[in-house]
Design a protein around this motif. Structure first.
Motif, PDB file in Angstrom:
ATOM      1  N   MET A  98      56.302  21.009  73.215  1.00 47.68           N
ATOM      2  CA  MET A  98      57.711  20.715  73.526  1.00 47.68           C
ATOM      3  C   MET A  98      57.813  19.890  74.804  1.00 47.68           C
ATOM      4  O   MET A  98      58.515  18.899  74.872  1.00 47.68           O
ATOM      5  N   ASN A  99      57.074  20.327  75.848  1.00 44.51           N
ATOM      6  CA  ASN A  99      57.124  19.611  77.115  1.00 44.51           C
ATOM      7  C   ASN A  99      56.590  18.198  76.977  1.00 44.51           C
ATOM      8  O   ASN A  99      57.103  17.260  77.590  1.00 44.51           O
ATOM      9  N   ASN A 100      55.491  18.063  76.206  1.00 47.32           N
ATOM     10  CA  ASN A 100      54.947  16.731  75.999  1.00 47.32           C
ATOM     11  C   ASN A 100      55.946  15.816  75.297  1.00 47.32           C
ATOM     12  O   ASN A 100      56.061  14.628  75.586  1.00 47.32           O
ATOM     13  N   SER A 101      56.673  16.411  74.331  1.00 47.66           N
ATOM     14  CA  SER A 101      57.662  15.626  73.600  1.00 47.66           C
ATOM     15  C   SER A 101      58.771  15.147  74.519  1.00 47.66           C
ATOM     16  O   SER A 101      59.196  13.997  74.461  1.00 47.66           O
ATOM     17  N   VAL A 102      59.235  16.032  75.371  1.00 48.35           N
ATOM     18  CA  VAL A 102      60.291  15.654  76.321  1.00 48.35           C
ATOM     19  C   VAL A 102      59.776  14.596  77.285  1.00 48.35           C
ATOM     20  O   VAL A 102      60.472  13.619  77.621  1.00 48.35           O
ATOM     21  N   GLY A 103      58.547  14.799  77.759  1.00 47.90           N
ATOM     22  CA  GLY A 103      57.975  13.826  78.686  1.00 47.90           C
ATOM     23  C   GLY A 103      57.813  12.454  78.054  1.00 47.90           C
ATOM     24  O   GLY A 103      58.094  11.430  78.683  1.00 47.90           O
ATOM     25  N   ASN A 104      57.360  12.409  76.823  1.00 51.01           N
ATOM     26  CA  ASN A 104      57.211  11.129  76.127  1.00 51.01           C
ATOM     27  C   ASN A 104      58.557  10.433  75.941  1.00 51.01           C
ATOM     28  O   ASN A 104      58.684   9.208  76.102  1.00 51.01           O
ATOM     29  N   THR A 105      59.553  11.259  75.584  1.00 48.13           N
ATOM     30  CA  THR A 105      60.892  10.685  75.404  1.00 48.13           C
ATOM     31  C   THR A 105      61.409  10.096  76.708  1.00 48.13           C
ATOM     32  O   THR A 105      61.993   9.004  76.741  1.00 48.13           O
ATOM     33  N   GLY A 106      61.177  10.801  77.804  1.00 48.00           N
ATOM     34  CA  GLY A 106      61.613  10.308  79.107  1.00 48.00           C
ATOM     35  C   GLY A 106      60.929   9.009  79.478  1.00 48.00           C
ATOM     36  O   GLY A 106      61.548   8.084  80.016  1.00 48.00           O
ATOM     37  N   ARG A 107      59.605   8.932  79.210  1.00 48.01           N
ATOM     38  CA  ARG A 107      58.865   7.708  79.534  1.00 48.01           C
ATOM     39  C   ARG A 107      59.353   6.533  78.686  1.00 48.01           C
ATOM     40  O   ARG A 107      59.460   5.409  79.182  1.00 48.01           O
ATOM     41  N   VAL A 108      59.658   6.796  77.408  1.00 45.55           N
ATOM     42  CA  VAL A 108      60.156   5.734  76.535  1.00 45.55           C
ATOM     43  C   VAL A 108      61.512   5.229  77.022  1.00 45.55           C
ATOM     44  O   VAL A 108      61.773   4.021  77.076  1.00 45.55           O
ATOM     45  N   LEU A 109      62.391   6.158  77.397  1.00 48.37           N
ATOM     46  CA  LEU A 109      63.714   5.774  77.892  1.00 48.37           C
ATOM     47  C   LEU A 109      63.605   4.980  79.187  1.00 48.37           C
ATOM     48  O   LEU A 109      64.311   3.980  79.383  1.00 48.37           O
ATOM     49  N   TRP A 110      62.730   5.419  80.078  1.00 45.63           N
ATOM     50  CA  TRP A 110      62.557   4.717  81.350  1.00 45.63           C
ATOM     51  C   TRP A 110      61.965   3.324  81.120  1.00 45.63           C
ATOM     52  O   TRP A 110      62.387   2.344  81.762  1.00 45.63           O
ATOM     53  N   ALA A 111      61.018   3.209  80.171  1.00 44.17           N
ATOM     54  CA  ALA A 111      60.447   1.895  79.859  1.00 44.17           C
ATOM     55  C   ALA A 111      61.517   0.974  79.278  1.00 44.17           C
ATOM     56  O   ALA A 111      61.592  -0.223  79.613  1.00 44.17           O
ATOM     57  N   GLY A 112      62.369   1.540  78.402  1.00 45.07           N
ATOM     58  CA  GLY A 112      63.444   0.732  77.844  1.00 45.07           C
ATOM     59  C   GLY A 112      64.436   0.287  78.895  1.00 45.07           C
ATOM     60  O   GLY A 112      64.921  -0.855  78.884  1.00 45.07           O
ATOM     61  N   LEU A 113      64.758   1.175  79.836  1.00 45.54           N
ATOM     62  CA  LEU A 113      65.688   0.845  80.908  1.00 45.54           C
ATOM     63  C   LEU A 113      65.124  -0.254  81.806  1.00 45.54           C
ATOM     64  O   LEU A 113      65.828  -1.183  82.198  1.00 45.54           O
ATOM     65  N   ARG A 114      63.815  -0.129  82.117  1.00 48.21           N
ATOM     66  CA  ARG A 114      63.183  -1.171  82.943  1.00 48.21           C
ATOM     67  C   ARG A 114      63.210  -2.523  82.239  1.00 48.21           C
ATOM     68  O   ARG A 114      63.480  -3.551  82.865  1.00 48.21           O
ATOM     69  N   ALA A 115      62.937  -2.518  80.923  1.00 50.03           N
ATOM     70  CA  ALA A 115      62.967  -3.772  80.165  1.00 50.03           C
ATOM     71  C   ALA A 115      64.366  -4.380  80.181  1.00 50.03           C
ATOM     72  O   ALA A 115      64.539  -5.589  80.330  1.00 50.03           O
TER      73      ALA A 115
END
Length: 223
Positions: A1-18
């Motif tokens: 569960m934690n890994n899933s949340v962490g991955n989602t956060g990293r994807v969102l942050w990468a999208g925001l940076r882009a």
């Protein structure tokens, strides 16, 4: 569960940076770069292709046609042309802007009709008769066969800034008479404002009406 949340956060942050990078590059840096290059390489065109009179006052753009009419009189639906000036092509636009009453804007457009349309035939016939009457003087009679097509038909936008050299020369005697000038002087003015084909083969020879009338006004102002 934690890994899933962490991955989602990293994807969102990468999208925001882009998104931020693309916004800065495409929405700020690129427009500024294009604007800067245009101001250095083509300052006149970048600022609207403005036309100035002899005093340096901006009188319009060489890309947009203007009308030269007398003030509208009571009972008139359309103003009469001011025959002191060279006249542009007829402006058969879509009417005036009725949405924002703060501005009186002319909406560009054309009135498309087939070649055998009764309204078009009547418009062209009436326009040709008017051109002949308006441009004939005591010593110079314009023949209907001398009237070029663009003198009696509107352009696709209704804002065409140019006329043909033939139409400009057809108006010379009338303009000279109305302004107290020699015909030869006005003919020279038309010749000086006649532009050739681009690169010698693109388009047709043309005369910018605003530039020509601005030069005419500067000439008459000198007395």
């Amino acid at each position: 569960m934690n890994n899933s949340v962490g991955n989602t956060g990293r994807v969102l942050w990468a999208g925001l940076r882009a998104l931020l990078v693309l916004t800065v590059v495409c929405g700020v840096l690129y427009p500024l770069a294009v604007t800067g290059v245009a101001q250095v390489a083509f300052p006149g065109k970048a600022n609207g292709s403005e036309i100035e009179d002899a005093s340096g006052k901006v009188v319009g753009s060489e890309l947009i046609g203007q009308r030269y009419d007398l003030p509208l009189k009571d009972g008139e639906e359309t103003p009469a042309p001011d025959l002191r000036w060279f006249q542009p092509r007829p402006s058969n636009g879509l009417g005036t802007n009725s949405v924002n009453a703060q501005y009186q804007l002319i909406l560009s457009g054309a009135t498309n009709r087939s070649g055998d349309n009764a309204d078009l035939i009547r418009w062209v016939t009436d326009a040709k008769a008017a051109v002949v009457e308006d441009n004939s003087t005591d010593g110079h009679r314009v023949k209907p066969s001398d009237v070029p097509a663009e003198a009696v038909t509107s352009s696709g936008s209704g804002l065409d800034p140019h006329i043909s050299p033939e139409y400009a020369r057809l108006q010379v005697h009338r303009v000279a008479e109305r302004n107290g000038l020699d015909v030869a002087t006005v003919e020279k003015l038309v010749a000086e404002h006649t532009e050739g084909r681009i690169l010698g083969f693109i388009g047709e020879p043309r005369v910018n009406v605003l530039a020509l009338n601005t030069a005419l006004r500067d000439l008459t102002a000198k007395g």
